[in-house]
Design a protein around this motif. Sequence first.
Motif, PDB file in Angstrom:
ATOM      1  N   GLU A  67       0.841  -1.242  -0.169  1.00 19.12           N
ATOM      2  CA  GLU A  67      -0.069  -0.087   0.036  1.00 19.12           C
ATOM      3  C   GLU A  67       0.840   1.266   0.020  1.00 19.12           C
ATOM      4  O   GLU A  67       0.722   2.181  -0.631  1.00 19.12           O
ATOM      5  CB  GLU A  67      -1.060  -0.059   1.343  1.00 19.12           C
ATOM      6  CG  GLU A  67      -1.842   1.225   1.393  1.00 19.12           C
ATOM      7  CD  GLU A  67      -2.680   1.043   2.725  1.00 19.12           C
ATOM      8  OE1 GLU A  67      -2.605   2.040   3.389  1.00 19.12           O
ATOM      9  OE2 GLU A  67      -3.190   0.127   2.765  1.00 19.12           O
ATOM     10  N   THR A  68       1.745   1.214   0.518  1.00 22.03           N
ATOM     11  CA  THR A  68       2.799   2.601   0.831  1.00 22.03           C
ATOM     12  C   THR A  68       3.481   2.652  -0.634  1.00 22.03           C
ATOM     13  O   THR A  68       3.600   3.823  -0.956  1.00 22.03           O
ATOM     14  CB  THR A  68       3.841   2.169   2.094  1.00 22.03           C
ATOM     15  OG1 THR A  68       3.124   2.130   3.323  1.00 22.03           O
ATOM     16  CG2 THR A  68       4.773   3.392   2.175  1.00 22.03           C
ATOM     17  N   ILE A  69       4.170   1.392  -0.728  1.00 21.58           N
ATOM     18  CA  ILE A  69       4.642   1.490  -2.320  1.00 21.58           C
ATOM     19  C   ILE A  69       3.826   2.077  -3.238  1.00 21.58           C
ATOM     20  O   ILE A  69       4.279   3.004  -4.041  1.00 21.58           O
ATOM     21  CB  ILE A  69       5.255   0.288  -2.627  1.00 21.58           C
ATOM     22  CG1 ILE A  69       6.286  -0.076  -1.847  1.00 21.58           C
ATOM     23  CG2 ILE A  69       5.880   0.162  -4.153  1.00 21.58           C
ATOM     24  CD1 ILE A  69       6.917  -1.665  -1.764  1.00 21.58           C
ATOM     25  N   GLU A  70       2.583   1.554  -3.539  1.00 22.91           N
ATOM     26  CA  GLU A  70       1.855   2.036  -4.275  1.00 22.91           C
ATOM     27  C   GLU A  70       1.183   3.636  -4.380  1.00 22.91           C
ATOM     28  O   GLU A  70       1.258   4.413  -5.370  1.00 22.91           O
ATOM     29  CB  GLU A  70       0.429   1.397  -4.419  1.00 22.91           C
ATOM     30  CG  GLU A  70       0.764  -0.121  -5.023  1.00 22.91           C
ATOM     31  CD  GLU A  70      -0.542  -1.082  -4.814  1.00 22.91           C
ATOM     32  OE1 GLU A  70      -1.650  -0.565  -4.204  1.00 22.91           O
ATOM     33  OE2 GLU A  70      -0.408  -2.317  -4.936  1.00 22.91           O
ATOM     34  N   TRP A  71       1.263   4.046  -2.872  1.00 25.92           N
ATOM     35  CA  TRP A  71       1.028   5.553  -2.620  1.00 25.92           C
ATOM     36  C   TRP A  71       2.088   6.372  -3.236  1.00 25.92           C
ATOM     37  O   TRP A  71       1.871   7.225  -4.079  1.00 25.92           O
ATOM     38  CB  TRP A  71       0.905   5.703  -1.149  1.00 25.92           C
ATOM     39  CG  TRP A  71       0.331   7.139  -1.084  1.00 25.92           C
ATOM     40  CD1 TRP A  71      -0.967   7.577  -0.840  1.00 25.92           C
ATOM     41  CD2 TRP A  71       1.288   8.210  -0.639  1.00 25.92           C
ATOM     42  NE1 TRP A  71      -0.670   8.906  -0.532  1.00 25.92           N
ATOM     43  CE2 TRP A  71       0.638   9.414  -0.602  1.00 25.92           C
ATOM     44  CE3 TRP A  71       2.739   8.406  -0.550  1.00 25.92           C
ATOM     45  CZ2 TRP A  71       1.123  10.532  -0.125  1.00 25.92           C
ATOM     46  CZ3 TRP A  71       3.183   9.570  -0.408  1.00 25.92           C
ATOM     47  CH2 TRP A  71       2.403  10.846  -0.173  1.00 25.92           C
ATOM     48  N   TRP A  72       3.334   5.752  -3.078  1.00 23.32           N
ATOM     49  CA  TRP A  72       4.277   6.496  -3.489  1.00 23.32           C
ATOM     50  C   TRP A  72       4.686   6.698  -5.110  1.00 23.32           C
ATOM     51  O   TRP A  72       4.658   7.562  -5.616  1.00 23.32           O
ATOM     52  CB  TRP A  72       5.838   6.148  -2.794  1.00 23.32           C
ATOM     53  CG  TRP A  72       5.881   6.647  -1.413  1.00 23.32           C
ATOM     54  CD1 TRP A  72       5.887   6.064  -0.442  1.00 23.32           C
ATOM     55  CD2 TRP A  72       6.415   7.877  -1.123  1.00 23.32           C
ATOM     56  NE1 TRP A  72       6.156   6.814   0.650  1.00 23.32           N
ATOM     57  CE2 TRP A  72       6.683   8.108   0.436  1.00 23.32           C
ATOM     58  CE3 TRP A  72       6.926   9.105  -1.874  1.00 23.32           C
ATOM     59  CZ2 TRP A  72       6.941   9.044   0.979  1.00 23.32           C
ATOM     60  CZ3 TRP A  72       7.270  10.394  -1.341  1.00 23.32           C
ATOM     61  CH2 TRP A  72       7.263  10.299   0.242  1.00 23.32           C
ATOM     62  N   GLN A  73       4.219   5.579  -5.593  1.00 22.13           N
ATOM     63  CA  GLN A  73       4.404   5.350  -7.149  1.00 22.13           C
ATOM     64  C   GLN A  73       3.407   6.141  -7.737  1.00 22.13           C
ATOM     65  O   GLN A  73       3.654   6.684  -8.872  1.00 22.13           O
ATOM     66  CB  GLN A  73       4.132   4.014  -7.295  1.00 22.13           C
ATOM     67  CG  GLN A  73       5.568   3.192  -7.192  1.00 22.13           C
ATOM     68  CD  GLN A  73       5.237   1.561  -7.434  1.00 22.13           C
ATOM     69  OE1 GLN A  73       4.207   1.191  -7.383  1.00 22.13           O
ATOM     70  NE2 GLN A  73       6.516   1.026  -7.614  1.00 22.13           N
ATOM     71  N   GLN A  74       2.056   6.345  -7.076  1.00 24.84           N
ATOM     72  CA  GLN A  74       1.272   7.139  -7.897  1.00 24.84           C
ATOM     73  C   GLN A  74       1.564   8.652  -8.113  1.00 24.84           C
ATOM     74  O   GLN A  74       0.859   9.555  -8.824  1.00 24.84           O
ATOM     75  CB  GLN A  74      -0.168   7.035  -7.063  1.00 24.84           C
ATOM     76  CG  GLN A  74      -0.174   7.564  -5.703  1.00 24.84           C
ATOM     77  CD  GLN A  74      -0.400   9.182  -5.552  1.00 24.84           C
ATOM     78  OE1 GLN A  74      -0.909   9.781  -6.190  1.00 24.84           O
ATOM     79  NE2 GLN A  74       0.002   9.858  -4.160  1.00 24.84           N
ATOM     80  N   LEU A  75       2.780   8.990  -7.260  1.00 28.77           N
ATOM     81  CA  LEU A  75       3.029  10.633  -7.633  1.00 28.77           C
ATOM     82  C   LEU A  75       3.801  10.434  -8.881  1.00 28.77           C
ATOM     83  O   LEU A  75       4.142  11.496  -9.316  1.00 28.77           O
ATOM     84  CB  LEU A  75       4.365  10.639  -6.486  1.00 28.77           C
ATOM     85  CG  LEU A  75       3.383  10.861  -4.951  1.00 28.77           C
ATOM     86  CD1 LEU A  75       4.730  11.091  -4.018  1.00 28.77           C
ATOM     87  CD2 LEU A  75       2.593  12.093  -4.865  1.00 28.77           C
ATOM     88  N   GLY A  76       4.200   9.453  -9.466  1.00 34.50           N
ATOM     89  CA  GLY A  76       4.743   9.436 -11.048  1.00 34.50           C
ATOM     90  C   GLY A  76       6.250   9.615 -10.939  1.00 34.50           C
ATOM     91  O   GLY A  76       6.863   9.060  -9.759  1.00 34.50           O
TER      92      GLY A  76
END
Length: 101
Positions: A67-76
């Motif tokens: 979940e944390t990795i996906e949150w960061w990755q959504q920043l682009g």
Amino acid sequence: MAIMVRTILQEGDNPSPEALARLAALDGRPVDTSDISEATDEELKEIARQVREKRRKKMFSLRLSNETIEWWQQLGEGYTGIMARLLEKAKSHPEWIKQCL
């Protein structure tokens, strides 16, 4: 007669109106560099080496939840740089660290 003025302002500082007025009065005045010798080629190479060394970054591994990795990755693109800057900034904010202990 030369006058040396050294003022270091850091983010979050609130200089007095008098200090700001002194700084404003210096704006545009020439800087006397006549007492500074030219750097040799060896000195310039050493300075360049030190700058490269300071900028060099090490690879670091960290375990995070999906979940944390996906949150960061959504920043682009560049999200790892954002993470790095946040961690660097956290060094100046020990209260952030205390909240996580």
